[in-house]
Design a protein around this motif. Structure first.
Motif, PDB file in Angstrom:
ATOM      1  N   VAL A 107      23.051  85.025  32.323  1.00 33.39           N
ATOM      2  CA  VAL A 107      24.371  84.659  31.784  1.00 33.39           C
ATOM      3  C   VAL A 107      25.330  84.358  32.928  1.00 33.39           C
ATOM      4  O   VAL A 107      26.049  83.347  32.900  1.00 33.39           O
ATOM      5  N   ASN A 108      25.343  85.197  33.942  1.00 34.56           N
ATOM      6  CA  ASN A 108      26.256  84.986  35.072  1.00 34.56           C
ATOM      7  C   ASN A 108      25.949  83.683  35.802  1.00 34.56           C
ATOM      8  O   ASN A 108      26.856  82.935  36.172  1.00 34.56           O
ATOM      9  N   ARG A 111      26.959  80.774  33.489  1.00 38.15           N
ATOM     10  CA  ARG A 111      28.413  80.681  33.428  1.00 38.15           C
ATOM     11  C   ARG A 111      28.960  80.027  34.697  1.00 38.15           C
ATOM     12  O   ARG A 111      29.830  79.169  34.644  1.00 38.15           O
ATOM     13  N   TYR A 112      28.414  80.421  35.834  1.00 40.35           N
ATOM     14  CA  TYR A 112      28.870  79.863  37.107  1.00 40.35           C
ATOM     15  C   TYR A 112      28.618  78.357  37.138  1.00 40.35           C
ATOM     16  O   TYR A 112      29.478  77.588  37.559  1.00 40.35           O
ATOM     17  N   VAL A 114      28.321  76.320  34.555  1.00 39.95           N
ATOM     18  CA  VAL A 114      29.198  75.642  33.585  1.00 39.95           C
ATOM     19  C   VAL A 114      30.615  75.532  34.147  1.00 39.95           C
ATOM     20  O   VAL A 114      31.272  74.498  34.006  1.00 39.95           O
ATOM     21  N   GLU A 115      31.077  76.594  34.804  1.00 38.66           N
ATOM     22  CA  GLU A 115      32.431  76.594  35.358  1.00 38.66           C
ATOM     23  C   GLU A 115      32.547  75.771  36.643  1.00 38.66           C
ATOM     24  O   GLU A 115      33.653  75.384  37.029  1.00 38.66           O
ATOM     25  N   ARG A 162      25.698  75.003  27.729  1.00 36.11           N
ATOM     26  CA  ARG A 162      27.166  75.000  27.586  1.00 36.11           C
ATOM     27  C   ARG A 162      27.574  75.664  26.270  1.00 36.11           C
ATOM     28  O   ARG A 162      28.539  76.428  26.222  1.00 36.11           O
ATOM     29  N   ILE A 165      27.291  79.489  26.567  1.00 34.07           N
ATOM     30  CA  ILE A 165      28.421  80.097  27.278  1.00 34.07           C
ATOM     31  C   ILE A 165      29.656  80.107  26.377  1.00 34.07           C
ATOM     32  O   ILE A 165      30.407  81.087  26.341  1.00 34.07           O
ATOM     33  N   TYR A 168      29.148  82.998  24.125  1.00 38.71           N
ATOM     34  CA  TYR A 168      29.413  84.258  24.840  1.00 38.71           C
ATOM     35  C   TYR A 168      30.913  84.486  24.969  1.00 38.71           C
ATOM     36  O   TYR A 168      31.401  85.591  24.755  1.00 38.71           O
ATOM     37  N   ASN A 169      31.650  83.447  25.327  1.00 38.77           N
ATOM     38  CA  ASN A 169      33.103  83.589  25.469  1.00 38.77           C
ATOM     39  C   ASN A 169      33.743  83.964  24.144  1.00 38.77           C
ATOM     40  O   ASN A 169      34.633  84.814  24.089  1.00 38.77           O
ATOM     41  N   ARG A 176      33.709  89.180  30.581  1.00 37.73           N
ATOM     42  CA  ARG A 176      32.375  89.177  31.163  1.00 37.73           C
ATOM     43  C   ARG A 176      31.762  90.567  31.035  1.00 37.73           C
ATOM     44  O   ARG A 176      32.425  91.565  31.250  1.00 37.73           O
TER      45      ARG A 176
END
Length: 178
Positions: A107-108, A111-112, A114-115, A162, A165, A168-169, A176
């Motif tokens: 997930v981390n 997420r990284y 995607v961001e 995407r 994530i 998840y958000n 997080r």
């Protein structure tokens, strides 16, 4: 059937009330034993001016005692049942829920990526390795790209990644998990 209490005067004696409530045969016992017990439960007291108990309050007492003032629950149809509404809510909730069953490391990393859309290799992602990236490929969040100029594998975030994530958000309120 007429109510025996309605035939009494506005203020009645204990004997008149007893006869109306339990009949002539048991009236003496009612006056001696039952009325003192009922007075402790709020049975109307004798009005000294009228030398009797107010029959309207006696009736109100018995309405409460018998549960009449609480009303009756009548089973009545309240409309057509639609169990699909519940299933629809559960389905909508499950669609919001993360679906790829990713561990925290994945997930981390996802997420990284995607961001930071310019990041394409595991070396650029804190705590990620090619093993992590392959797990994300297996889950359908990434696909493997070509090697970059330095010979490192590149990884491309897919729409499923995407969307995961975003789920998840939404599911965790943007917080997080650690």
């Amino acid at each position: 059937m007429t109510d025996p209490l309605s035939k009494l005067p506005l203020f009645a004696t204990d004997r008149e009330i007893a006869t109306a409530v339990v009949g002539k045969e048991r009236a003496a016992m009612y006056v001696k034993v039952v009325i003192p017990m009922l007075e402790r439960q709020g049975f109307p007291r004798i009005d000294p001016l009228h030398d009797g108990r107010p029959t309207l309050l006696v009736r109100r007492f018995y309405d409460g005692y018998l549960g009449i003032t609480a009303g009756f629950q009548v089973a009545a149809p309240d409309g057509e049942e639609n169990l699909g509404v519940w299933k629809g809510r559960r389905q909508a909730r499950n669609e919001r829920k993360p679906q790829l069953d990713l561990n925290t490391r994945c997930v981390n990393a996802l997420r990284y990526m995607v961001e930071h859309p310019d990041v394409t290799t595991s070396a650029e992602i804190p705590g990620a390795t090619d093993f992590t990236m392959r797990e994300l490929v297996d889950k359908g969040a990434l696909r493997e790209g070509k090697k970059d100029t330095q010979g490192d594998r590149t990884w491309i975030v897919l729409d499923a990644g995407r969307e995961e994530i975003a789920r998840y958000n939404d599911w965790h309120g943007g917080k997080r998990r650690r």
